[in-house]
Enzyme design. Structure first.
Site, PDB file in Angstrom:
ATOM      1  N   HIS B  34       0.871  -1.187   0.000  1.00  0.00           N
ATOM      2  CA  HIS B  34       0.000   0.000   0.000  1.00  0.00           C
ATOM      3  C   HIS B  34       0.902   1.229   0.000  1.00  0.00           C
ATOM      4  O   HIS B  34       2.136   1.111  -0.029  1.00  0.00           O
ATOM      5  CB  HIS B  34      -0.946  -0.026   1.200  1.00  0.00           C
ATOM      6  CG  HIS B  34      -0.259  -0.208   2.513  1.00  0.00           C
ATOM      7  ND1 HIS B  34       0.580   0.735   3.061  1.00  0.00           N
ATOM      8  CD2 HIS B  34      -0.251  -1.258   3.379  1.00  0.00           C
ATOM      9  CE1 HIS B  34       1.048   0.303   4.209  1.00  0.00           C
ATOM     10  NE2 HIS B  34       0.581  -0.924   4.430  1.00  0.00           N
ATOM     11  N   GLY B  36       1.876   3.159   2.165  1.00  0.00           N
ATOM     12  CA  GLY B  36       2.866   3.188   3.233  1.00  0.00           C
ATOM     13  C   GLY B  36       4.184   2.585   2.769  1.00  0.00           C
ATOM     14  O   GLY B  36       5.254   3.170   2.955  1.00  0.00           O
ATOM     15  N   HIS B  37       4.087   1.419   2.119  1.00  0.00           N
ATOM     16  CA  HIS B  37       5.302   0.787   1.590  1.00  0.00           C
ATOM     17  C   HIS B  37       5.943   1.650   0.509  1.00  0.00           C
ATOM     18  O   HIS B  37       7.164   1.754   0.420  1.00  0.00           O
ATOM     19  CB  HIS B  37       4.970  -0.577   0.971  1.00  0.00           C
ATOM     20  CG  HIS B  37       4.377  -1.554   1.934  1.00  0.00           C
ATOM     21  ND1 HIS B  37       3.048  -1.907   1.922  1.00  0.00           N
ATOM     22  CD2 HIS B  37       4.929  -2.253   2.952  1.00  0.00           C
ATOM     23  CE1 HIS B  37       2.814  -2.797   2.866  1.00  0.00           C
ATOM     24  NE2 HIS B  37       3.940  -3.022   3.518  1.00  0.00           N
ATOM     25  N   GLN B 153       8.857  -1.923  16.598  1.00  0.00           N
ATOM     26  CA  GLN B 153       9.730  -2.686  15.700  1.00  0.00           C
ATOM     27  C   GLN B 153      11.005  -1.889  15.414  1.00  0.00           C
ATOM     28  O   GLN B 153      12.107  -2.444  15.421  1.00  0.00           O
ATOM     29  CB  GLN B 153       8.981  -2.992  14.401  1.00  0.00           C
ATOM     30  CG  GLN B 153       9.828  -3.669  13.349  1.00  0.00           C
ATOM     31  CD  GLN B 153       9.007  -4.178  12.175  1.00  0.00           C
ATOM     32  OE1 GLN B 153       8.457  -5.266  12.232  1.00  0.00           O
ATOM     33  NE2 GLN B 153       8.917  -3.397  11.118  1.00  0.00           N
ATOM     34  N   LYS B 184      -2.218   3.569   7.247  1.00  0.00           N
ATOM     35  CA  LYS B 184      -2.342   2.546   6.202  1.00  0.00           C
ATOM     36  C   LYS B 184      -1.701   1.248   6.668  1.00  0.00           C
ATOM     37  O   LYS B 184      -0.642   1.244   7.286  1.00  0.00           O
ATOM     38  CB  LYS B 184      -1.709   3.048   4.906  1.00  0.00           C
ATOM     39  CG  LYS B 184      -2.584   4.134   4.293  1.00  0.00           C
ATOM     40  CD  LYS B 184      -2.156   4.611   2.940  1.00  0.00           C
ATOM     41  CE  LYS B 184      -3.109   5.722   2.485  1.00  0.00           C
ATOM     42  NZ  LYS B 184      -2.628   6.426   1.284  1.00  0.00           N
ATOM     43  N   SER B 186      -1.772  -3.278   5.662  1.00  0.00           N
ATOM     44  CA  SER B 186      -2.307  -4.374   4.843  1.00  0.00           C
ATOM     45  C   SER B 186      -3.505  -5.018   5.525  1.00  0.00           C
ATOM     46  O   SER B 186      -4.364  -5.606   4.872  1.00  0.00           O
ATOM     47  CB  SER B 186      -1.233  -5.432   4.613  1.00  0.00           C
ATOM     48  OG  SER B 186      -0.064  -4.843   4.090  1.00  0.00           O
TER      49      SER B 186
END
Lengths: 282, 282
Positions: B34, B36-37, B153, B184, B186
């Protein structure tokens, strides 16, 4: 030869050589060099453009009651030997340089570590793989050199490279021995005169086992008994272990067949010695 | 753009680019791309000669009752988006390619992992650092790109780089949001229509907290209550956590001061959503 003690400098040096497309051979040691280490250097020089040796007595691979404090150290002597052998750089960092902060991650070796020295020295191999991951990141070698005397260490490092696809070739170099067969080791200096005479019996017990196996003896139990008898009869040391496993997977076996390791550890008054033979038994 | 699925090929490609002195930017993803990636790719293109994206739904970072099997996958669609965004190589290996053997070593994240998603998802970050160490070895990037939506993360990866002196710069990229503020993800495709409307309230609750803090509220307890109240009143989701910690050390605090993270996780019927704000409070 250049002595480097900080991470930033060694990283810059490594980067420069990589940019010049020069291959790097890495010899990690705990110092107090002997001919065993120098055999690793010789091999590294044959196969690489540049040889970097690390000298670091890694605290995380020593147990609380082990010999970290008394482990022999002589950097000046090591520098002379390394320079004569053709080492290009010694990387000799402080403990603070390699462990600047409390670790956020802990590595546990879950295969190949529960036997032999791993059983006698819980956490030892966790410390070994931790420091090697750090050193490999800094040195980024094409090849790293280890002596076959530490056969379990080589099996564990082989597992580390497999797990994380490390782009490093692990080169195992034959054990360097004194004329009477004693495997060279920094810890040999801690043997008393009479223990030094007895210490040759470790290798003798292994060659005796080899002869028996080559003559057809396939029973693990009988070979182990033979080695234990020899050590008890000929040394004053306390046997830590005498074991036989498949190699390098270090799985248990009853019948001696395929690639196997016969490994022994004997505690003398101030030194615990290890030795092994790896045999391909058809 | 080239699609690569095996380790040998990606290693060869990486080696070639490194020999040409081209810098590599790495965007690790679990696919189902999406915006974001794509924002990560854009940043990577700005800063590097070559951009490699991995697409790999990593089984070891999913718990036994989590959504590994149902995690959305659409490689054909991902390839089109990645190519349009200017990715040079997609590395999309199988599980067998990344975990060819039983692991010999186990990594445990012992700092920064016991709170937030690490508490809700035991073992999750152990899996994340395991796969990243493998991918970093294969891709050898100068820089790796991660979204701030996964703030914990990033803190954990920062700890990994620190521990092992990885020669990689970690670049944290702003969270990409829908027009109504929803981060956003997945997993957003798993929201029902009415849940999708409610989902914007996660970010609203965070901005409400930010406004209160900027107006002088320094009590962690009162801010957390405010966020919980907002989420309970405005969504049908089950709150997993609403927490405030120092960032990136993720230590507990009572008074909101310095660099802090307000982080939330809410479970809807088929999707667990997370969001956060990082604030510098003077």
């Amino acid at each position: 030869m250049k002595l480097v003690t900080d991470r930033t400098t060694i990283s810059k040096i490594v980067k420069q050589h990589r940019q010049n497309h020069e291959s790097i051979g890495f010899v990690p040691t705990m110092g107090y060099l002997h001919e065993g280490h120098l055999a690793l250097v010789e091999k590294a020089k044959e196969q690489n453009d540049i040889v970097i040796m690390s000298i670091f007595v890694n605290p995380t691979q020593f147990g609380p009651n082990e010999d970290f404090d008394s482990y022999p150290r002589d950097l000046a002597h090591d520098q002379r030997l390394a320079e004569a052998a053709g080492v290009d750089y010694i990387f000799a960092p402080s403990v603070e340089e390699m462990y600047p902060n409390k670790m956020n991650n802990q590595i546990t070796v879950v295969e190949r570590a529960g036997v032999l020295c791993g059983r006698s020295r819980p956490g030892h191999f966790d410390g070994v793989v931790t420091i090697l991951l750090k050193l490999f990141s800094l040195i980024m070698p094409e090849r790293a050199y280890f002596g076959k005397k530490d056969a379990q260490q080589i099996a564990v490092i082989d597992g580390l490279v497999q797990d994380f696809f490390l782009p490093i070739q692990i080169i195992a170099v034959e054990t360097n021995r004194e004329l009477d067969g004693l495997a060279k080791s920094s810890r040999n200096v801690f043997l008393s005169d009479s223990e030094r005479v007895e210490a040759k019996e470790l290798y003798k017990s292994l060659t005796k086992a080899k002869t028996a196996i080559n003559s057809g003896e396939k029973s693990k139990k009988r070979i182990i008994e033979m080695v234990i008898d020899h050590l008890q009869l000929n040394t004053s040391g306390e046997i830590d272990y005498v074991e036989i496993y498949s190699y390098p997977s270090l799985k248990a076996l009853d019948v001696i067949e395929g690639k196997v390791i016969i490994a022994i550890a004997v505690k003398f008054s101030k030194a615990r010695l290890i030795d092994n033979l790896i045999l391909d038994v058809r």
